[in-house]
Write a protein that holds these residues in place. Structure first.
Motif, PDB file in Angstrom:
ATOM      1  N   CYS A   1      80.943 -81.367  -9.019  1.00  0.00           N
ATOM      2  CA  CYS A   1      80.046 -81.193 -10.169  1.00  0.00           C
ATOM      3  C   CYS A   1      80.654 -81.882 -11.381  1.00  0.00           C
ATOM      4  CB  CYS A   1      79.819 -79.717 -10.475  1.00  0.00           C
ATOM      5  SG  CYS A   1      78.941 -78.816  -9.175  1.00  0.00           S
ATOM      6  N   MET A   2      79.849 -82.643 -12.100  1.00  0.00           N
ATOM      7  CA  MET A   2      80.367 -83.358 -13.269  1.00  0.00           C
ATOM      8  C   MET A   2      79.259 -83.551 -14.295  1.00  0.00           C
ATOM      9  SD  MET A   2      80.653 -87.292 -11.911  1.00  0.00           S
ATOM     10  CE  MET A   2      81.904 -86.813 -10.751  1.00  0.00           C
ATOM     11  N   PHE A   3      79.712 -83.901 -15.533  1.00  0.00           N
ATOM     12  CA  PHE A   3      78.785 -84.223 -16.610  1.00  0.00           C
ATOM     13  C   PHE A   3      78.495 -85.721 -16.603  1.00  0.00           C
ATOM     14  CE2 PHE A   3      80.902 -80.403 -18.140  1.00  0.00           C
ATOM     15  CZ  PHE A   3      79.818 -79.626 -18.492  1.00  0.00           C
ATOM     16  N   VAL A   4      77.300 -86.055 -17.018  1.00  0.00           N
ATOM     17  CA  VAL A   4      76.933 -87.446 -17.224  1.00  0.00           C
ATOM     18  C   VAL A   4      76.960 -87.698 -18.724  1.00  0.00           C
ATOM     19  CG1 VAL A   4      75.175 -89.219 -16.901  1.00  0.00           C
ATOM     20  CG2 VAL A   4      75.534 -87.468 -15.144  1.00  0.00           C
ATOM     21  N   GLN A   5      77.868 -88.568 -19.173  1.00  0.00           N
ATOM     22  CA  GLN A   5      78.047 -88.812 -20.597  1.00  0.00           C
ATOM     23  C   GLN A   5      76.779 -89.428 -21.182  1.00  0.00           C
ATOM     24  OE1 GLN A   5      80.826 -87.725 -21.970  1.00  0.00           O
ATOM     25  NE2 GLN A   5      80.215 -88.244 -24.049  1.00  0.00           N
ATOM     26  N   ALA A   6      76.337 -88.859 -22.297  1.00  0.00           N
ATOM     27  CA  ALA A   6      75.127 -89.352 -22.959  1.00  0.00           C
ATOM     28  C   ALA A   6      75.323 -89.266 -24.462  1.00  0.00           C
ATOM     29  CB  ALA A   6      73.901 -88.551 -22.532  1.00  0.00           C
ATOM     30  N   GLN A   7      74.703 -90.187 -25.187  1.00  0.00           N
ATOM     31  CA  GLN A   7      74.787 -90.185 -26.641  1.00  0.00           C
ATOM     32  C   GLN A   7      73.904 -89.109 -27.266  1.00  0.00           C
ATOM     33  OE1 GLN A   7      76.907 -91.941 -28.384  1.00  0.00           O
ATOM     34  NE2 GLN A   7      77.690 -93.072 -26.605  1.00  0.00           N
ATOM     35  N   ASP A   8      72.845 -88.774 -26.600  1.00  0.00           N
ATOM     36  CA  ASP A   8      71.924 -87.771 -27.106  1.00  0.00           C
ATOM     37  C   ASP A   8      72.489 -86.382 -26.834  1.00  0.00           C
ATOM     38  OD1 ASP A   8      69.792 -86.406 -28.100  1.00  0.00           O
ATOM     39  OD2 ASP A   8      68.440 -86.847 -26.419  1.00  0.00           O
ATOM     40  N   THR A   9      72.648 -85.585 -27.884  1.00  0.00           N
ATOM     41  CA  THR A   9      73.204 -84.231 -27.748  1.00  0.00           C
ATOM     42  C   THR A   9      72.129 -83.159 -27.642  1.00  0.00           C
ATOM     43  OG1 THR A   9      73.336 -84.023 -30.166  1.00  0.00           O
ATOM     44  CG2 THR A   9      75.288 -84.866 -29.015  1.00  0.00           C
ATOM     45  N   SER A  10      70.875 -83.570 -27.514  1.00  0.00           N
ATOM     46  CA  SER A  10      69.798 -82.577 -27.414  1.00  0.00           C
ATOM     47  C   SER A  10      69.625 -82.056 -25.992  1.00  0.00           C
ATOM     48  CB  SER A  10      68.479 -83.185 -27.897  1.00  0.00           C
ATOM     49  OG  SER A  10      68.107 -84.291 -27.080  1.00  0.00           O
ATOM     50  N   SER A  11      70.337 -82.639 -25.028  1.00  0.00           N
ATOM     51  CA  SER A  11      70.222 -82.192 -23.645  1.00  0.00           C
ATOM     52  C   SER A  11      71.537 -82.445 -22.918  1.00  0.00           C
ATOM     53  CB  SER A  11      69.076 -82.918 -22.925  1.00  0.00           C
ATOM     54  OG  SER A  11      69.333 -84.313 -22.877  1.00  0.00           O
ATOM     55  N   VAL A  12      71.655 -81.832 -21.753  1.00  0.00           N
ATOM     56  CA  VAL A  12      72.835 -81.983 -20.904  1.00  0.00           C
ATOM     57  C   VAL A  12      72.388 -82.481 -19.538  1.00  0.00           C
ATOM     58  CG1 VAL A  12      74.706 -80.774 -19.728  1.00  0.00           C
ATOM     59  CG2 VAL A  12      74.160 -80.206 -22.086  1.00  0.00           C
ATOM     60  N   GLN A  13      73.059 -83.519 -19.051  1.00  0.00           N
ATOM     61  CA  GLN A  13      72.757 -84.044 -17.720  1.00  0.00           C
ATOM     62  C   GLN A  13      73.948 -83.798 -16.808  1.00  0.00           C
ATOM     63  OE1 GLN A  13      71.453 -88.118 -17.606  1.00  0.00           O
ATOM     64  NE2 GLN A  13      71.277 -88.158 -15.368  1.00  0.00           N
ATOM     65  N   LEU A  14      73.691 -83.120 -15.684  1.00  0.00           N
ATOM     66  CA  LEU A  14      74.710 -82.777 -14.713  1.00  0.00           C
ATOM     67  C   LEU A  14      74.422 -83.493 -13.404  1.00  0.00           C
ATOM     68  CD1 LEU A  14      74.794 -78.909 -15.302  1.00  0.00           C
ATOM     69  CD2 LEU A  14      76.111 -80.666 -16.483  1.00  0.00           C
ATOM     70  N   ASN A  15      75.483 -83.758 -12.646  1.00  0.00           N
ATOM     71  CA  ASN A  15      75.317 -84.399 -11.355  1.00  0.00           C
ATOM     72  C   ASN A  15      76.180 -83.685 -10.318  1.00  0.00           C
ATOM     73  OD1 ASN A  15      74.235 -86.832  -9.812  1.00  0.00           O
ATOM     74  ND2 ASN A  15      76.416 -86.966  -9.375  1.00  0.00           N
ATOM     75  N   CYS A  16      75.584 -83.462  -9.121  1.00  0.00           N
ATOM     76  CA  CYS A  16      76.271 -82.827  -7.999  1.00  0.00           C
ATOM     77  C   CYS A  16      76.257 -83.793  -6.827  1.00  0.00           C
ATOM     78  CB  CYS A  16      75.583 -81.512  -7.633  1.00  0.00           C
ATOM     79  SG  CYS A  16      76.250 -80.707  -6.158  1.00  0.00           S
ATOM     80  N   SER A  17      77.422 -84.068  -6.253  1.00  0.00           N
ATOM     81  CA  SER A  17      77.509 -85.002  -5.132  1.00  0.00           C
ATOM     82  C   SER A  17      78.396 -84.415  -4.043  1.00  0.00           C
ATOM     83  CB  SER A  17      78.060 -86.357  -5.599  1.00  0.00           C
ATOM     84  OG  SER A  17      79.347 -86.209  -6.166  1.00  0.00           O
ATOM     85  N   TRP A  18      78.031 -84.743  -2.797  1.00  0.00           N
ATOM     86  CA  TRP A  18      78.801 -84.295  -1.630  1.00  0.00           C
ATOM     87  C   TRP A  18      78.691 -85.379  -0.554  1.00  0.00           C
ATOM     88  CZ3 TRP A  18      77.869 -80.355   2.749  1.00  0.00           C
ATOM     89  CH2 TRP A  18      79.092 -79.833   3.190  1.00  0.00           C
ATOM     90  N   PHE A  19      79.578 -86.367  -0.662  1.00  0.00           N
ATOM     91  CA  PHE A  19      79.569 -87.495   0.249  1.00  0.00           C
ATOM     92  C   PHE A  19      80.480 -87.216   1.446  1.00  0.00           C
ATOM     93  CE2 PHE A  19      78.647 -89.295  -3.949  1.00  0.00           C
ATOM     94  CZ  PHE A  19      77.466 -89.977  -3.678  1.00  0.00           C
ATOM     95  N   GLY A  20      80.193 -87.906   2.547  1.00  0.00           N
ATOM     96  CA  GLY A  20      81.031 -87.780   3.732  1.00  0.00           C
ATOM     97  C   GLY A  20      80.532 -86.777   4.736  1.00  0.00           C
ATOM     98  N   ALA A  21      79.262 -86.404   4.657  1.00  0.00           N
ATOM     99  CA  ALA A  21      78.692 -85.450   5.618  1.00  0.00           C
ATOM    100  C   ALA A  21      77.621 -86.141   6.456  1.00  0.00           C
ATOM    101  CB  ALA A  21      78.106 -84.254   4.896  1.00  0.00           C
TER     102      ALA A  21
END
Length: 417
Positions: free
Chosen positions: A123-143
């Motif tokens: 789980c990680m944050f996606v850096q963005a200049q806009d502070t009005s929202s938060v973008q998160l990303n979930c990845s699970w490679f190798g399955a």
């Protein structure tokens, strides 16, 4: 038809089909087999045809073209694959060739190797200049096959190895926990793998009060390393909080989580409030710093005043100690502190062991009506310095001393016990 395999379980890839005595029949089934990475699988193909025939087991995989694995002239062929790896995935074909008609019969099965990574999803944050929202990303490679991912508790699972989520600031609060869950055919419900992110509002830290000498350079430091997602930190000045940018008078620098503001050649006009402002989607926090600028004359005056106060304290302490030492003989433990010097009356006490001598030597008053005795105690006065001077004067005076009168009962100082 699919058949799941588990580590350490022996599985025969065969059926009970039979053939005629003319054409060979391969009993390796036409189906899909599923095996877990690291397990063992067994192949067996045979035929009941007559006359004798030739059996071959071949493999067609992603990394290897058709490769002969085994061959035998017997009516039965067995083959095992130990510690199955992803490269073992492919199509296995058993072929039978008769020696009379030279006819060939094939039967194939597909082997799928399932596996999952040992680590949890990321789980990680996606850096963005806009502070009005938060973008998160979930990845699970190798399955394999592709897993299912879901953000939160109420969302739907999606077949993907990377899933993004966008949250508006109105949906967020400090210390909010967001979880991503992964599902796979090799995972049981109670063994789900997941990752989480805890959102945190910014909290800048630094010194709120700073004093500097006029004409020097000063660096103000503000650190903010607790916010998630990472906050955008800036320096501002004055009540209007004007944004400070780097230039000849102000220099901004970044060292990890610390944002430094250097003010060059400070003057009295720089004495004001400065603000370290940190902002992310969860809110805005400010650290207010008040800068005091001292001139050289004020520093000299302050030094003189400080020296004078220190000397005054030391002198007062010396005087107090001297007074106490000069009057040390007037300090009595039982009668108070620093009593008057003319308090010279002393009461002569007799130890209890000499009680009989005391009664014999001390004059006794006549007994009272109840039969108890009254003891007469004489009060003696310690001669003071004035009495000593009177004695010397009396020694030089030729006049004879006055005749003392006998003390009467009314003039006698009595103490009753």
């Amino acid at each position: 038809m699919q058949n799941s395999l588990h580590r350490g379980q022996r599985h025969w890839c065969s059926t009970g089909d039979v053939s005629t005595t003319i054409y060979p029949t391969v009993v390796l089934p036409n189906r899909t087999l599923i095996a877990e990475k690291g397990s063992t699988i067994y192949f067996r193909c045979f035929t009941l045809s007559y006359p004798s025939h030739q059996l071959n087991l071949t493999f067609s995989g992603a990394l290897t073209n058709i490769t002969s694995l085994a061959s035998t002239a017997l009516p039965r062929l067995e083959y095992s694959i130990v510690n199955i790896q992803p490269r073992s995935q492919g199509v296995y074909t058993c072929s039978a060739l008769t020696t009379v008609s030279n006819r060939r019969v094939d039967n194939s099965t597909e082997l799928l190797v399932y596996y999952i990574p040992s680590k949890h999803p990321d789980c990680m944050f996606v850096q963005a200049q806009d502070t009005s929202s938060v973008q998160l990303n979930c990845s699970w490679f190798g399955a394999y096959p592709t897993p299912k991912l879901r953000w939160g508790e109420d969302g739907d699972f999606q077949v993907t190895n990377s899933l993004s989520l966008t949250l508006n600031s109105s949906m967020l609060h400090d210390k909010q926990k967001v979880t991503c869950t992964a599902l796979h055919k090799l995972l049981k419900q109670e063994n789900q793998k997941s990752c989480s992110i805890t959102l945190r509002a910014p909290f800048p830290e630094g010194k709120p009060l700073v004093t500097v000498l006029e004409g020097t350079n000063l660096t103000l430091t503000c650190s903010e390393n607790t916010s998630l997602p990472p906050a955008n930190t800036t320096w501002r000045k004055g009540q209007n909080q004007d944004l400070i940018v780097s230039g000849s008078r102000y220099i901004l620098s970044f060292e990890g989580p610390a944002v430094k503001l250097t003010i060059v050649n400070i003057s009295k006009d720089d004495e004001r409030n400065y603000f370290c402002r940190s902002e992310n989607a969860l809110g805005v926090r400010e650290l207010e710093v008040y800068l005091t600028v001292k001139t050289s004359s004020s520093v000299y005056t302050g030094t003189v005043i400080g020296v004078f106060i220190a000397a005054l304290i030391v002198g007062s302490a010396f005087i107090v100690v001297k007074v106490l030492y000069s009057r040390r003989h007037t300090i009595c433990l039982g009668g108070g502190f620093m009593q008057a010097e003319d308090s010279g009356d002393v009461l002569d006490l007799v130890d209890s062991d000499d009680e009989q001598i005391f009664h014999d030597t001390v004059p006794q008053l006549p007994p009272l009506a109840n039969g108890r005795h009254t003891t007469l105690v004489q009060i003696h006065r310690i001669p003071s310095s004035e009495d000593h001077e009177d004695t010397e004067t009396a020694g030089t005076d030729p006049q004879p001393p006055e005749q003392k009168e006998e003390p009467t009962e009314e003039a006698e100082d009595l103490v009753s016990f």
